[in-house]
Scaffold this motif. Structure first.
Motif, short mmCIF file in Angstrom:
data_model
loop_
_atom_site.label_atom_id
_atom_site.label_comp_id
_atom_site.label_asym_id
_atom_site.label_seq_id
_atom_site.Cartn_x
_atom_site.Cartn_y
_atom_site.Cartn_z
N TYR A 119 -10.49 38.70 22.18
CA TYR A 119 -10.95 38.52 23.45
C TYR A 119 -10.63 37.17 24.02
O TYR A 119 -10.13 36.87 25.37
CB TYR A 119 -12.53 38.34 23.32
N ASP B 12 -12.87 51.63 25.79
CA ASP B 12 -13.67 50.30 26.11
C ASP B 12 -12.73 49.08 26.03
O ASP B 12 -12.35 48.59 24.90
CB ASP B 12 -14.86 50.36 25.00
N GLU C 151 -13.64 46.26 27.49
CA GLU C 151 -14.38 45.13 27.87
C GLU C 151 -14.12 43.91 27.05
O GLU C 151 -14.16 42.52 27.62
CB GLU C 151 -15.87 45.50 27.71
N VAL C 152 -13.81 44.20 25.85
CA VAL C 152 -13.76 42.96 24.98
C VAL C 152 -12.42 42.25 25.52
O VAL C 152 -12.48 40.73 25.27
CB VAL C 152 -13.19 43.38 23.34
N TYR C 153 -11.57 42.78 26.03
CA TYR C 153 -10.38 41.86 26.65
C TYR C 153 -10.61 41.32 27.97
O TYR C 153 -9.41 40.59 28.34
CB TYR C 153 -9.05 42.95 26.68
N HIS C 154 -11.79 41.47 28.41
CA HIS C 154 -11.97 40.93 29.80
C HIS C 154 -13.28 40.27 29.80
O HIS C 154 -13.83 39.73 30.57
CB HIS C 154 -11.85 41.91 30.99
N ARG C 155 -13.68 39.96 28.49
CA ARG C 155 -15.02 39.26 28.24
C ARG C 155 -15.08 37.79 28.83
O ARG C 155 -15.96 37.35 29.50
CB ARG C 155 -15.52 39.35 26.84
N LYS C 156 -13.88 37.27 28.52
CA LYS C 156 -13.85 35.78 29.13
C LYS C 156 -12.96 35.48 30.22
O LYS C 156 -11.90 35.98 30.32
CB LYS C 156 -12.89 34.78 28.03
#
Length: 393
Positions: free
Chosen positions: A158, A222, A224-229
């Motif tokens: 992330y 999914d 999301e993990v790559y756009h969490r920050k």
């Protein structure tokens, strides 16, 4: 303490909250930033950022404050530092301090003119309890002369994806990933060795965050993990097809002036991240990890464990393993009483030069000899060379 801010990004937004928690009288009187990404954190904490100004010169002319804090993108640091120093101010700048060898020499000339003690730097890991304990063990003679170091800084997917989406994906703004992210770590081990790096070799590139590894290729929906920050200025959504020019893995080998050596490895796609080191001396060995929170020191002769410390951040909101809180307390003490700080602008420049040499070695596939760089740096620092014309890397 009253401060003014140039570059109210995520980092200085967070530090504003940390300083306010420690010093109820901490106040931000004004800032310069056309899109202050750190404002939301301050607002959430009930902290005013003061008045917005269009230029640093307007801010400095209009407000009275104790410390100018710089959190602008890296390629703007030198100019903002110069403006602050020439105005007679005390200046705190986030790392990395500048982004090229030319800028390093230009800053050395500025420090010769205005004084080293006027410029503070946010190399926050110097303030961490783990590093302080490492240096204390070294001072007690538990390690002896440092012979070799194995060290790394690895970040989770992330976080790596953040670098691929943020303005930090462009080396022209950051000076490169090794400088932007790993200057902390390089500074720590420069401090442990106590000498300047002399020869540098390095290899690396980008192999994880490339199109063929995109999750969609494996049927994963999914993302999301790559756009969490969240990203800030020049933010983008692309991760595996980023238009950035930074690496996602790199390994370097360093020989210091006295002959000690270090290997350093960074990777941006490590699912069980760690930030560890092994410092091996003639009399003992120190092994630790900032992420996993331990420091073990063993005697070389008896193999006895002399130190077995475990560490935990003071809260779940704490960044950098509790070092930010200690840095804020120490900077406040320095401003109020002149108390010494564990890291200087000169330390920051030297760590930056090492990071830049690593990238030069990687790109040229040659061993870089830093002797000429240090010779010119010292001449600038002591007024023996004309102030160089700084240009971005």
């Amino acid at each position: 303490m009253k401060v003014a801010i140039i570059g109210l990004g995520f980092r200085l937004g967070y530090l504003g909250v940390v300083f306010k928690d420690i010093d109820p009288d901490f106040e931000i009187v004004g800032y310069v930033d056309p899109a202050p990404a750190g404002m939301a954190r301050l607002t959430e904490a009930g902290i005013s950022a003061g008045k917005a100004y269009d230029t640093p010169e307007e801010l400095i002319a209009s407000e009275k404050f104790d410390l100018l804090m710089i959190g602008s993108p890296n390629h703007l640091h030198l100019e903002h530092i110069r403006i602050g120093l020439e105005a007679g101010l005390k200046v705190f700048t986030e790392k990395p301090i500048v982004i090229s060898i030319e800028e390093s020499h230009a800053l050395a000339s500025l420090l010769n003119t205005h004084g080293h003690d006027r410029l503070l730097v946010g190399l926050v890991l110097r303030y961490s309890p783990l590093y302080r304990d490492l240096r204390e063990a070294q001072a007690r003679g538990l390690l002896g002369d440092v012979v070799s170091i194995e060290a790394s800084e690895h970040i989770a997917p992330y976080h790596g994806a953040f670098f691929m989406r943020d303005w930090r994906r462009y080396a022209s703004y950051t000076g490169g990933f090794m400088l932007e992210k790993c200057c902390h770590d390089l500074d720590l081990y420069n401090g442990v060795v106590g000498q300047r790096p002399r020869f540098v070799a390095s290899f690396g590139g980008r192999k994880s965050f490339v199109p063929e590894n995109a999750p969609e290729q494996a049927g994963v929906n999914d993302l999301e993990v790559y756009h969490r920050k969240p990203s800030g200025w020049l933010g983008a959504d692309k991760v595996f097809d980023s238009d950035g020019d930074i690496i996602d893995y790199q390994t370097a080998i360093v020989e210091y002036e006295g002959g000690a050596s270090m290997t350093f490895h960074t990777n941006l796609n490590v699912p069980d991240e760690f930030r560890r080191f092994c410092v091996i001396g003639a009399k003992g060995m120190a092994e630790g990890d900032f992420v996993r929170g331990y420091l073990d020191v063993h005697d070389a002769h008896t193999r006895e464990k002399r130190i077995g410390n475990r560490y935990q951040a003071p809260s779940t909101k704490s960044q950098h393993y509790g070092a930010d809180e200690q840095m804020a307390a120490d900077v406040l003490a320095h401003m109020q009483t002149g108390a010494a700080l564990p890291v200087s602008a000169l330390d920051a420049i030297e760590a930056g030069i090492l990071a830049l040499a690593m990238d030069e070695a990687r790109q040229s596939r040659k061993v870089v000899d830093l002797a000429p760089v240090w010779a010119h740096f010292d001449a600038c620092l002591h007024g023996g060379a004309a102030a160089p014309h700084a240009k971005s890397a």
